[in-house]
Design a protein around this motif. Structure first.
Motif, short mmCIF file in Angstrom:
data_model
loop_
_atom_site.label_atom_id
_atom_site.label_comp_id
_atom_site.label_asym_id
_atom_site.label_seq_id
_atom_site.Cartn_x
_atom_site.Cartn_y
_atom_site.Cartn_z
N MET A 1 13.37 47.56 71.33
CA MET A 1 13.24 47.15 72.69
C MET A 1 14.40 47.61 73.68
N LEU A 2 15.60 48.10 73.18
CA LEU A 2 16.74 48.49 73.96
C LEU A 2 16.26 50.12 74.21
N PHE A 3 15.50 50.73 73.55
CA PHE A 3 15.33 52.04 73.41
C PHE A 3 13.79 52.49 74.01
N LEU A 4 13.34 51.39 74.10
CA LEU A 4 11.72 51.77 74.59
C LEU A 4 11.52 52.66 75.89
N THR A 5 12.14 52.49 76.88
CA THR A 5 11.96 53.23 77.92
C THR A 5 12.72 54.53 77.77
N LEU A 6 13.66 54.64 77.15
CA LEU A 6 14.11 55.99 76.75
C LEU A 6 12.98 56.88 76.10
N PRO A 11 10.44 61.73 74.52
CA PRO A 11 9.67 62.46 73.77
C PRO A 11 8.10 62.10 74.00
N ARG A 12 7.79 60.93 74.94
CA ARG A 12 6.36 60.79 75.42
C ARG A 12 6.21 61.31 76.68
N HIS A 13 7.19 61.81 77.55
CA HIS A 13 7.04 62.38 78.80
C HIS A 13 6.34 61.63 79.77
N LEU A 14 6.65 60.42 79.69
CA LEU A 14 5.73 59.60 80.64
C LEU A 14 6.86 59.36 82.18
N LEU A 130 19.92 59.62 66.89
CA LEU A 130 20.76 61.07 66.65
C LEU A 130 19.69 62.00 65.95
N GLN A 131 19.35 61.28 64.76
CA GLN A 131 18.57 61.94 63.80
C GLN A 131 17.31 62.34 64.27
N SER A 132 16.39 61.14 64.44
CA SER A 132 14.89 61.36 64.87
C SER A 132 14.53 59.92 65.49
N TRP A 133 13.69 60.23 66.67
CA TRP A 133 13.00 59.12 67.19
C TRP A 133 11.83 58.53 66.22
N THR A 134 11.37 59.44 65.36
CA THR A 134 10.36 58.68 64.58
C THR A 134 10.89 57.99 63.51
#
Length: 361
Positions: A1-6, A11-14, A130-134
């Motif tokens: 939830m905290l990182f969803l907007t980021l 990475p999703r370029h919205l 820092l390592q991976s959004w996935t």
């Protein structure tokens, strides 16, 4: 939830606007899950509903990095609906596991665990990013699934709705039960108002501190002070006050929250900000545990899930309103917001005391 907007704008370029709509959709799913999720648990059993919601939710979270972006408009609200439903059934099972009168203590323990998670989770999530959004979503989903399989053997199987049917009486419905409880119906709007005030801590308070020339570090320190006080004091306070009238404790908590936010209207300094945080957190420690337990204690056993959802939904409504209402007032008249918050807290406290008189009538 905290990182969803980021994540959505990175990475999703919205665009920021589109990401805001997606995040708003998750809020709708959360609200609907809070208000309606309890019905499924009351009707079919909280154990199976919790296990099904957490299984689908965990798998869905793991799949987020590979899901097409266009699916987020529907998929994200569904995941948040499942999360809210899971949370409501978890709260209902915890409430049914203890007797009325002892629920304040169990809720305080649950909130202490939740606050500990909120202390640990954000920095851990930042390290994973820092390592991976996935990896963030995969780890999150796998943790949901791991907890689901670890706790499953310990969950009770009793379904209060079916037990009530077996006793030979048609269980009272939710609307009928609420109509008969005028005191609770008076309390619910106060819950919305106070949560609207309290959530200014995450919307307008950081803006106020920034505009007053204070560093971000002060805002971070205030949140650490609040979490620390809750972890240290909420359980002991709940134990000490568990036999006192819930109405008086809730009203005092609401008043302290209002006074704490009114104190942000003082000339901003480290001392004044910490004082405001200590006062409003004292109010939170008093009201959140007690109000949750009060609503659950008012519920017939076969409606505990729906009452849990009713309280969560009322609080969630305040959360959704806090951003637009608070920022609108702050943009129009910054100095007016804080006395308005104080007045709202005091009015909510007065409403609670009025509902006590209805309960005695």
């Amino acid at each position: 939830m905290l990182f969803l907007t980021l994540y959505l704008t990175g990475p999703r370029h919205l665009s920021v606007t589109t990401a805001g709509l997606v995040v708003g959709g998750t809020g709708v799913g959360l609200l609907l899950g809070s208000f309606t999720g309890g019905y499924w648990g009351d009707r079919f059993g909280h154990r199976p509903v919790l296990l099904l919601a957490s299984t689908v939710g965990g798998l869905g979270t793991v799949a987020i990095p590979w899901a097409p972006t266009w699916t987020f408009a529907v998929g994200m609200p569904v995941l948040w609906y499942l999360g809210a439903t899971q949370g409501v059934s978890t709260g209902a099972l915890a409430a049914l596991a203890v007797d009325r009168g002892d629920r304040r203590t169990s809720i305080a323990i649950s909130r202490a665990a939740s606050n500990a998670g909120f202390v640990i989770g954000p920095p851990l999530g930042a390290l994973i990013i820092l390592q991976s959004w996935t990896a963030l979503f995969v780890v999150e989903g796998l943790m949901i699934l791991a907890v689901r399989y670890l706790v499953a053997p310990f969950l009770p199987r009793e379904n209060a709705y079916r037990v009530a049917h077996a006793a030979g009486a048609e269980p009272v419905g939710m609307l009928r039960a609420l109509r008969a409880d005028r005191a609770l119906m008076r309390l619910l709007p106060a819950i919305v108002v106070v949560d609207l005030v309290y959530r200014q801590l995450y919307t307008t308070v950081p803006l106020h501190l920034r505009d007053s020339g204070q560093p971000v570090a002060l805002y971070a320190a205030l949140n650490a002070v609040g979490s620390g006080l809750i972890l240290l004091l909420e359980v002991p306070v709940a134990l000490r006050l568990r036999r006192l009238s819930s109405y008086s404790i809730i009203a005092t908590g609401y008043a302290l929250v209002g006074i704490g936010f009114a104190l942000f209207g003082l000339p901003v300094s480290v001392a004044s900000a910490v004082l405001a945080m200590v006062v409003l957190t004292s109010g939170e420690i008093l009201y959140k545990t007690t109000a949750t337990a009060h609503v659950l204690d008012a519920a017939p056993d076969h409606l505990v899930g729906q009452y849990q959802g009713l309280y969560t939904g009322a609080a969630t409504s305040g959360t959704l309103l806090a951003g637009p209402v608070g920022t609108a007032v702050y943009a129009a008249a910054p100095a007016l917001l804080w006395p308005l918050c104080g007045l709202a807290g005091l009015l909510a406290a007065a409403t609670v005391l009025a509902s006590r008189r209805l309960a005695r009538a």
